[in-house]
Design a protein around this motif. Sequence first.
Motif, PDB file in Angstrom:
ATOM      1  N   SER A  86      59.404  37.812  29.907  1.00 38.62           N
ATOM      2  CA  SER A  86      59.821  36.829  30.906  1.00 38.62           C
ATOM      3  C   SER A  86      61.311  36.562  30.693  1.00 38.62           C
ATOM      4  O   SER A  86      61.938  37.195  29.832  1.00 38.62           O
ATOM      5  CB  SER A  86      58.987  35.558  30.761  1.00 38.62           C
ATOM      6  N   ALA A  87      61.871  35.611  31.425  1.00 36.79           N
ATOM      7  CA  ALA A  87      63.327  35.415  31.372  1.00 36.79           C
ATOM      8  C   ALA A  87      63.821  35.091  29.958  1.00 36.79           C
ATOM      9  O   ALA A  87      64.998  35.297  29.645  1.00 36.79           O
ATOM     10  CB  ALA A  87      63.732  34.324  32.364  1.00 36.79           C
ATOM     11  N   ARG A 121      51.235  32.322  29.792  1.00 38.46           N
ATOM     12  CA  ARG A 121      51.366  32.186  31.255  1.00 38.46           C
ATOM     13  C   ARG A 121      50.017  32.333  31.942  1.00 38.46           C
ATOM     14  O   ARG A 121      49.790  31.744  32.999  1.00 38.46           O
ATOM     15  CB  ARG A 121      52.346  33.236  31.795  1.00 38.46           C
ATOM     16  N   ARG A 141      48.598  29.177  32.189  1.00 37.13           N
ATOM     17  CA  ARG A 141      49.552  28.285  32.858  1.00 37.13           C
ATOM     18  C   ARG A 141      49.980  27.138  31.943  1.00 37.13           C
ATOM     19  O   ARG A 141      50.080  25.982  32.361  1.00 37.13           O
ATOM     20  CB  ARG A 141      48.989  27.776  34.202  1.00 37.13           C
ATOM     21  N   HIS A 195      52.784  26.609  30.981  1.00 38.98           N
ATOM     22  CA  HIS A 195      54.085  26.087  31.437  1.00 38.98           C
ATOM     23  C   HIS A 195      53.918  24.982  32.479  1.00 38.98           C
ATOM     24  O   HIS A 195      54.900  24.374  32.888  1.00 38.98           O
ATOM     25  CB  HIS A 195      54.972  27.222  31.969  1.00 38.98           C
ATOM     26  N   LEU A 248      59.213  26.353  34.393  1.00 38.59           N
ATOM     27  CA  LEU A 248      59.642  27.748  34.270  1.00 38.59           C
ATOM     28  C   LEU A 248      60.088  28.046  32.847  1.00 38.59           C
ATOM     29  O   LEU A 248      60.585  27.168  32.133  1.00 38.59           O
ATOM     30  CB  LEU A 248      60.823  28.023  35.227  1.00 38.59           C
ATOM     31  N   LEU A 249      59.933  29.318  32.475  1.00 35.31           N
ATOM     32  CA  LEU A 249      60.432  29.826  31.199  1.00 35.31           C
ATOM     33  C   LEU A 249      61.827  30.408  31.447  1.00 35.31           C
ATOM     34  O   LEU A 249      62.051  30.983  32.513  1.00 35.31           O
ATOM     35  CB  LEU A 249      59.508  30.937  30.684  1.00 35.31           C
ATOM     36  N   PRO A 250      62.720  30.337  30.537  1.00 31.55           N
ATOM     37  CA  PRO A 250      62.598  29.813  29.182  1.00 31.55           C
ATOM     38  C   PRO A 250      63.104  28.372  29.070  1.00 31.55           C
ATOM     39  O   PRO A 250      63.734  27.840  29.982  1.00 31.55           O
ATOM     40  CB  PRO A 250      63.552  30.726  28.401  1.00 31.55           C
ATOM     41  N   GLU A 252      67.153  26.899  32.356  1.00 33.61           N
ATOM     42  CA  GLU A 252      67.969  27.800  33.171  1.00 33.61           C
ATOM     43  C   GLU A 252      68.633  28.830  32.239  1.00 33.61           C
ATOM     44  O   GLU A 252      69.492  28.490  31.405  1.00 33.61           O
ATOM     45  CB  GLU A 252      69.033  27.087  34.020  1.00 33.61           C
ATOM     46  N   THR A 253      68.223  30.078  32.418  1.00 32.77           N
ATOM     47  CA  THR A 253      68.697  31.178  31.571  1.00 32.77           C
ATOM     48  C   THR A 253      70.232  31.193  31.461  1.00 32.77           C
ATOM     49  O   THR A 253      70.787  31.297  30.366  1.00 32.77           O
ATOM     50  CB  THR A 253      68.206  32.518  32.165  1.00 32.77           C
ATOM     51  N   HIS A 258      69.337  37.134  39.940  1.00 33.26           N
ATOM     52  CA  HIS A 258      68.066  36.714  39.342  1.00 33.26           C
ATOM     53  C   HIS A 258      67.225  35.942  40.374  1.00 33.26           C
ATOM     54  O   HIS A 258      66.006  36.117  40.457  1.00 33.26           O
ATOM     55  CB  HIS A 258      68.351  35.858  38.095  1.00 33.26           C
ATOM     56  N   ARG A 315      63.528  37.001  41.605  1.00 32.89           N
ATOM     57  CA  ARG A 315      62.396  36.071  41.495  1.00 32.89           C
ATOM     58  C   ARG A 315      61.593  36.037  42.797  1.00 32.89           C
ATOM     59  O   ARG A 315      60.367  36.096  42.783  1.00 32.89           O
ATOM     60  CB  ARG A 315      62.944  34.680  41.181  1.00 32.89           C
ATOM     61  N   ARG A 369      55.375  32.908  47.523  1.00 33.99           N
ATOM     62  CA  ARG A 369      55.857  31.540  47.306  1.00 33.99           C
ATOM     63  C   ARG A 369      57.012  31.188  48.232  1.00 33.99           C
ATOM     64  O   ARG A 369      57.282  30.022  48.488  1.00 33.99           O
ATOM     65  CB  ARG A 369      56.345  31.373  45.872  1.00 33.99           C
TER      66      ARG A 369
END
Length: 236
Positions: A16-17, A39, A42, A44, A57-59, A72-73, A111, A115, A122
């Motif tokens: 994942s991110a 995940r 769920r 998260h 959201l990750l991370p 936020e990456t 990114h 997504r 979504r």
Amino acid sequence: MTCRQTPLRLFGSPDSANLVVRLALEELNLAYEFVAVDRAKREHDAPAYLQMNPQGLLPVLVDPRQDAPVFETGAILLHLVDRSGQLGPDPASPSRGRFLKWLFFTSNTLHADLRASFKPDRYMPRPDCRPAFIRALRVRIEQHFSMLEREYSASPGPYLLAADPTVIDFYIAACARWAQLYPDGFQLKIAPYSELRSMMGALEDRPAVVRACRLEHIEGAPFTAPRHLDLPGITD
Ligand SMILES: N[C@@H](CCC(=O)N[C@@H](CS)C(=O)NCC(=O)O)C(=O)O
């Protein structure tokens, strides 16, 4: 009496991110704990996680020196550069503006579009409109990589800013990995982007990248010949 400092804590799930953050942490040789978030279950969306990142959201990176978890990456990467003084130019450097603009482009545009391509339902709830939405995303994503390819061609290389990698290279390489594996209905072909490909090949030779990928359960050449992970819960 020994005084042990609380290490950084990175919350994530394989491939994942958090992969991007892990690549930077390993390259920086910083001590950190990895907290696995399932995940498939769920985790998260659990209240304790939402307190750290209300987006679910990750991370997330918890830095004991900060007054709140960082999400936020792109923000986490910039924080690590500023904290360590490595993997990116300092604020007085003439290349700082170039560094920032491509970091923000990667985060806000590349990114973000990727997504949407992973989870088009979504963003486009109407199934009849989804094929056109995915086609438009594909064109945008290919344009983003073409723009980056031109920027890499203009660099003495192999990395975006010059001979040494910055967090941007890790972020772009991970995005290229995911673009080849996870969009709904297409896969990016990386061969035409020869400068990007050589940058990713150079990254793959770095011991920190090998370590990070092993920890993320990623096998083989992670960027130039990516393979799906055989683990549950990866893309749920
Ligand atoms: N803009 C966010 C995006 C992070 C993101 O998309 N995370 C994905 C994993 S790669 C996630 O948490 N997905 C769970 C979900 O969408 O429910 C960032 O850069 O941190």
